[in-house]
Design a protein around this motif. Structure first.
Motif, mmCIF file in Angstrom:
data_model
loop_
_atom_site.group_PDB
_atom_site.id
_atom_site.type_symbol
_atom_site.label_atom_id
_atom_site.label_comp_id
_atom_site.label_asym_id
_atom_site.label_seq_id
_atom_site.Cartn_x
_atom_site.Cartn_y
_atom_site.Cartn_z
ATOM 1 N N TYR A 118 0.818 -1.211 0.000
ATOM 2 C CA TYR A 118 0.000 0.000 0.000
ATOM 3 C C TYR A 118 0.856 1.267 0.000
ATOM 4 C CZ TYR A 118 -4.482 -2.257 0.054
ATOM 5 O OH TYR A 118 -5.593 -2.985 -0.328
ATOM 6 N N ILE B 168 1.195 1.617 -3.656
ATOM 7 C CA ILE B 168 -0.068 2.129 -4.207
ATOM 8 C C ILE B 168 -0.195 3.630 -3.931
ATOM 9 C CG2 ILE B 168 -2.586 2.014 -4.011
ATOM 10 C CD1 ILE B 168 -2.290 -0.956 -3.381
ATOM 11 N N ALA C 154 -6.503 4.528 -7.827
ATOM 12 C CA ALA C 154 -6.361 3.256 -7.113
ATOM 13 C C ALA C 154 -7.378 2.246 -7.625
ATOM 14 C CB ALA C 154 -6.526 3.471 -5.614
#
Length: 431
Positions: free
Chosen positions: A99, A102, A113
């Motif tokens: 993450y 991301i 996303a």
């Protein structure tokens, strides 16, 4: 003359290459399953694009994920201090790395996303379809069931849960193992565990398969590789606050909120949160695993205990000629998916995103039962409907448990097959 001959040979080779390329598509289309898989990938890509463009995003855990990642990127290494609006971080270190990447790619914005998770969905679907094509268990038309879940589409592109990355890696691990790449499969498996611990439900059947397919040195080296992944990923936390990391990231005693339970909502809350209920489910889980391992997965070897004894004798003997062996792809997939499904049946609580833990294996498991095709489809639809009742209630959760138990009984009723593709020892070293 030599120049003409060389030119002629080159022209012939070029024509053969062109003929091979032009005949590739007809060959693919002659196999209805391959053609169906390609069509499903294309159609679902369009559907995912439509969902992202027109269906409103539902904010659940995204802000919490970004808050936890912000703390990590800010230098915090004490897991107890990595928190979001839904509470403290409860996932291993791989979650933070995924993450963080991301966040770097999307800037923490939801829409890009969603596009990223849409791509992940298609990648995962492609891997799952590869597993189905390799195992050749479902008829071609039944492959469409893999794309028919409203809930799973939502989990990927409308919720952005970490379950999506964990299960994509898990499916990649299964695909690697189907190709006899056990060491690579264990590394990918460990990476999946580092994102979410539910992947450990696959560990007991995977260990049995490793003992069947690999010699002891291969098993040890594969497990060492998997352990090394966990150590490397968790190293920044293990060297600074090891107790906090292990207790938070690998907490097996978490008590889930009764309201969100999809499978045991019919159980009164005082019983649901009790330690006795958790211990009872754990005992049921271990018993079911033992029974399936003894009577189903190791039946060809004379049962679980005989299998372990034979492996011990092999280790003590000077000859290792009987291992490694090649397992049938169907046996690998059935054992792993069934072992995970046993964990699902005995799970203390299943939240809505947990459907992704076993949805992609559900059609496979249904076609491994002796049930007629119509009943298989009805069971699939029934499970899907239960997962789309929000909020879950007494009846939907009770029905879901009954459907799970009925499917498990069907798996138990199936006839065990010879798990080995060949009983001859492999002359080459296991990869």
């Amino acid at each position: 003359m030599a120049v003409k001959s060389s030119a002629s040979a080159h022209a012939k080779r070029s024509r053969r290459k062109d003929d091979g390329a032009s005949s590739l598509i007809p060959k693919l289309l002659k196999n209805p399953k391959t053609a169906m898989a390609l069509a499903l990938l294309f159609i679902d890509s369009l559907l995912i694009s439509f969902i992202i463009a027109y269906v409103p995003y539902t904010k659940i855990d995204w802000d919490a994920y970004m808050s936890q990642v912000s703390g990590f990127l800010g230098g915090e290494r004490d897991y107890k201090n990595l928190k979001g609006d839904t509470g403290p971080l409860v996932y291993p270190a791989g979650f933070l790395y995924v993450y963080s990447a991301i966040r770097y790619i999307t800037g923490g914005q939801v829409f890009p996303a969603q596009i990223l998770f849409g791509i992940l969905y298609i990648i995962n679907l492609g891997i799952v379809l590869l597993i189905y094509l390799k195992t050749n268990v479902l008829p071609w038309w039944a492959l469409s069931l893999i794309c028919l879940s409203k809930r799973v589409h939502s989990i990927f592109v409308l919720r952005l849960f970490n379950d999506c990355f964990a299960m994509t890696l898990l499916h990649a691990a299964v695909a690697s193992i189907l190709h006899q790449r056990w060491h690579l499969g264990l590394i990918i498996f460990s990476a999946a565990v580092s994102i979410k611990m539910n992947v450990l439900l696959y560990a007991p059947p995977l260990f049995i398969l490793m003992l069947k397919a690999m010699n002891i040195s291969g098993v040890i080296s594969a497990l060492a590789g998997a352990a090394l992944v966990q150590i490397v990923l968790g190293l920044p936390f293990l060297v600074s606050y090891p107790t906090a990391y292990i207790s938070c990231a690998f907490n097996l005693g978490r008590v889930f909120i009764h309201f969100w339970s999809v499978n045991f909502k019919f159980i009164p809350e005082p019983i649901f949160v009790s330690k006795e209920f958790a211990v009872s489910l754990l005992i049921a889980h271990l018993l079911l695993l033992s029974v399936f391992a003894h009577y189903k997965w190791c039946k060809h070897e004379g049962g679980l205990f005989n299998f372990f004894c034979s492996r011990i004798r092999t280790c003590l003997s000077t000859s290792m000629s009987s291992w490694p062996k090649i397992l049938k792809k169907e046996h690998i997939a059935t054992t792993m998916f069934a072992g995970n499904f046993i964990g699902i049946v005995c799970a203390r609580s299943l939240h809505y995103q947990f459907y992704s833990w076993y949805f992609y294996s559900l059609p496979y498991l249904l076609w491994r039962t002796p049930f007629p095709t119509l009943l298989r489809v009805l069971l699939f639809v029934g499970v899907e409907l239960c997962w789309n009742v929000y909020p879950s209630n007494f009846y939907s959760s009770a029905l879901l448990l009954c459907l799970h138990l009925f499917i498990l009984w069907g798996l138990w009723s199936s006839t065990p097959e010879n798990p080995y593709a060949s009983d001859k020892s492999l002359s080459r070293k296991e990869n």
